[in-house]
Design an enzyme around this catalytic site. Structure first.
Site, PDB file in Angstrom:
ATOM      1  N   HIS A  11       0.807  -1.229   0.000  1.00 40.37           N
ATOM      2  CA  HIS A  11       0.000   0.000   0.000  1.00 40.37           C
ATOM      3  C   HIS A  11       0.839   1.277   0.000  1.00 40.37           C
ATOM      4  O   HIS A  11       0.586   2.196  -0.763  1.00 40.37           O
ATOM      5  CB  HIS A  11      -0.933  -0.028   1.212  1.00 40.37           C
ATOM      6  N   CYS A  42      -6.871  -7.026   4.857  1.00 38.24           N
ATOM      7  CA  CYS A  42      -8.113  -6.919   5.648  1.00 38.24           C
ATOM      8  C   CYS A  42      -9.174  -7.857   5.090  1.00 38.24           C
ATOM      9  O   CYS A  42     -10.130  -8.204   5.766  1.00 38.24           O
ATOM     10  CB  CYS A  42      -8.631  -5.493   5.646  1.00 38.24           C
TER      11      CYS A  42
END
Ligand code: FAD
Ligand code: NAI
Length: 443
Positions: A11, A42
């Site tokens: 990310h 996630c």
């Protein structure tokens, strides 16, 4: 032409690369030891718990997207060391080929590594972490086997609680361990985590709090967990006791924070002006604390990556700082928080007060309604808001926490919040919203 080398393309690294590649005249080299790109960890618990149909949607980009923007992408390539004097990165491919890349600017986006409990027997099979895509896939495949019945999750923080739910949704027996006496201690006070613990227990998850693993026992695979309180038959152990910053490449060259994260300023610049650090391997500025801290979240990784990228291309922007906003939803019990809880504020020597409310979101006369629980934490002397926690078992409360995040960033006081203009419509709100009511009740 400025040449930037980015180490780590998840990310934070991807956000930095995008910010740079949005501008012309930039040469970008991205180096990543894994084969895959941009995996949203996630989603692992959602996939393993069969709350989503497939893992495919958990990758939001790929190498071709970046090559199309002119980047050179080296995957399955691990950086071994960096010559900071000569400004050269030394790496090796999975085939053993040595590669090197010179740089004008360097972005360290090497993330975090799971903390591993140093207990005897940890090398037995069927003891795993839950960080990488491959680890999630491996757990998912193991859940397919009937004989994998008893799952021990070590750590009742975010990952542990989410994985405990996933395992229960797959029909497993789940034992959830934590060193402390409750779940989710980093972001919530007991007034909230007591409800979550009740929710976990009601769904059949066996809670083992205040219980440390002393040893894993088994021949080839783990068969038993030994703690100071008992022995438990297990078929799979998932470790989730927190992350530490991955500072392997520059810990001897750069200034570090207390926990080993690379210390950065609001431009994401490290103590070496040509080196930036972003995401889980770097510190962040906390508006609640009004100082430097460490908060490993994808939301922070994206924002810090962008700030570094913009500064590298000459836009001298500062990070606005963060509040560590986060959320979790377990068997339909939603909890969100931002800034500090009362317990975590005490750890940072913040002298705080708080105001609580349990309410319905709409007027009593509405046929359908939603429950909401809110705690607002504010500094005793300045009365500026430093944290908020919310929960509901019936509605999505996430939007409200964003308002508290902005309130912390802008140092809004609890008294200013009391008369905040919140609209009234019976479908949504009461004439005085629960936020106004809680703030007006503050001592
Ligand atoms: C199961 C799980 C669930 C999560 N859920 C959430 C959530 O719901 N919301 C949220 O905000 N956060 C969540 N997080 C946290 C979030 O995933 C991290 O904060 C985020 O991944 C940090 O991004 P990063 O790019 O800084 O680091 P990382 O994601 O750790 O990526 C670092 C990259 O650098 C590469 N790398 C490291 N060293 C080298 C080297 N020497 N050479 C080459 N490459 C290297 C690694 O392979 C990796 O790809 C979750 C994390 C986990 C594990
Ligand atoms: N919804 C979200 O925002 C999510 C965020 N994340 C982020 O990823 C990071 C890693 O998550 P977690 O690993 O869950 O870390 P965490 O810090 O959230 O939880 C770690 C837990 O392990 C416990 N612990 C520590 N040492 C232990 C030991 N020896 N034995 C037993 N328990 C022990 C701690 O008390 C704590 O409850 C965190 O920064 C978290 O914010 C992860 C998943 C979801």
């Amino acid at each position: 032409m400025t040449k930037t080398v980015i180490i780590g393309t998840n990310h934070a690294g991807l956000a930095a690369a995008n910010a740079i590649l949005d501008h012309s005249g930039q040469e970008v080299v991205m180096i990543e030891r894994n084969e895959n790109f941009s995996y949203l960890s996630c989603g692992t618990a959602l996939w393993v718990g069969r709350q989503i149909e497939s893992v495919d949607g958990l990758f939001y980009t790929n190498r071709e997207d970046f090559e199309a923007k002119g980047a050179k992408v080296r995957t399955k390539t691990t950086v071994e060391n960096i010559d900071f004097e000569g400004k050269v990165v030394h790496a090796v491919t999975q085939q053993g080929e040595k590669v090197e890349e010179s740089y004008d600017k360097l972005v360290l986006a090497t993330g975090s590594v799971p903390i591993s409990p140093k207990v005897p027997g940890r090398e037995l099979k069927n003891i795993t972490f839950m960080k990488k895509y491959e680890e999630g896939q491996n757990i998912d495949q193991m859940f397919e086997h009937e004989e994998i019945k008893n799952i021990a999750v070590i750590g009742a923080g975010y990952i542990g609680v989410e994985m405990a739910e996933a395992a229960k949704r797959r029909g497993k027996n789940v034992l959830l361990f934590d060193a402390l006496d409750r779940c989710l201690p980093s972001y919530y006070d007991p007034w909230f985590t007591d409800d979550m613990d009740k929710n976990l227990a009601e769904h059949g998850i066996e809670l083992h709090y205040g219980e440390l693993v002393k040893e894993y026992k088994g021949t080839d695979k783990v068969e038993q967990i030994i703690t100071e309180k008992g022995e438990y038959e297990v078929d799979l152990v998932i470790n989730a006791i927190g992350f530490s910053p991955n500072n392997q490449l520059a810990k001897d060259h750069l200034e570090l924070f207390a926990n080993g994260a690379y210390l950065v300023d609001r431009h994401q610049q490290t103590s070496d002006p040509d080196v930036y650090a972003v995401g889980d391997c770097a510190t962040v500025y906390s508006n609640a604390l009004q100082g430097t801290t460490y908060i490993a979240l994808a939301s922070n990784a994206l924002r810090t990556g962008r700030v570094a990228g913009e500064n590298i291309v000459g836009n001298s922007i500062e990070s606005p700082g963060v509040q560590g906003s986060n959320g979790i939803s377990i068997f339909g019990h939603h909890m969100v928080s931002t800034g500090y809880s009362v317990e975590s504020a005490a750890k940072f020597d913040l002298d705080v007060k708080y105001t609580d409310i349990e309410d319905t979101q709409k007027p009593e006369f509405m046929k359908e309604n939603d429950d909401v629980k809110l705690r607002i934490v504010y500094e005793a002397n300045s009365r500026r808001i430093v944290g908020a926690q919310m929960s509901s078992t019936t509605s999505d409360i996430s939007m409200a926490i964003h308002m508290f995040s902005l309130a912390i960033e802008r140092q809004v006081t609890i008294d200013e919040l009391g008369m905040l203009d919140t609209f009234f419509l019976p479908h949504f709100n009461q004439p005085y919203n629960y936020i106004n009511k809680a703030a007006l009740a503050a001592e």
